[in-house]
Design an enzyme around this catalytic site. Structure first.
Site: not given
Length: 165
Positions: A7, A67, A140
């Site tokens: 992420d 992502e 996260d």
């Protein structure tokens, strides 16, 4: 299969490593790469690159999911996250590891079954799918574990489709 989910972020970059043995998913490790506020941008990016490179070299994942950038109203934040994504992608390519990229909607769909799921729903399902006693923390890192789960599910679907051809 061993999947690393990332992420991206400049201040906090989440990572999560998930192993799949058949239908069973197991969290190997998860955490965050943090860079200190006030550190020059180039140094922050260098730290992110170094730590992602070390994760890849240490664990040798079969696939790495990252992502995709979700653009919201804050252009400055989007640009710094894009820079972090750039050094992350560079580390992946330099290690010749398979890369897949997912939108937040795709990750939510893979983990929860609903593309507009809340953050709490994603964390809850990530915890359940991995059999964790407590919620993965910080958010996260939980997101990164969800990205790793999405990578494994997507890889399975790709393998099924390829066998059908």
């Amino acid at each position: 299969m061993l999947a690393l989910g990332i992420d991206p972020g400049t201040a906090i970059c989440g990572y999560g490593l998930v192993r799949s043995d058949g239908c069973r998913l197991q969290a190997v490790t998860h955490g965050v790469i943090e860079t200190a506020a006030g550190t020059p941008a180039a140094e922050r990016l260098q730290l992110i690159f170094r730590d992602v490179d070390l994760l890849i070299k240490r664990f040798k994942p079969d696939i790495i999911g990252v992502e995709q950038l979700f653009f919201n109203r804050n252009v400055t934040t989007a640009m710094t996250v894009a820079q972090a994504r750039g050094v992350i992608l560079l580390a992946i390519v330099q290690n010749q590891t398979s890369l897949v990229e997912y939108t937040p909607l795709q990750v939510k769909q893979a983990v929860v079954g609903y593309g507009k799921a809340t953050k709490e729903q994603v964390i809850f399902m990530t915890q359940r799918l991995l059999g964790l006693e407590t919620k993965p923390h910080p958010d996260d890192a939980a997101d990164a574990l969800a990205i790793a789960i999405c990578s494994i599910h997507s890889s399975r679907m790709t393998n099924i489709q390829e066998r059908r051809r």
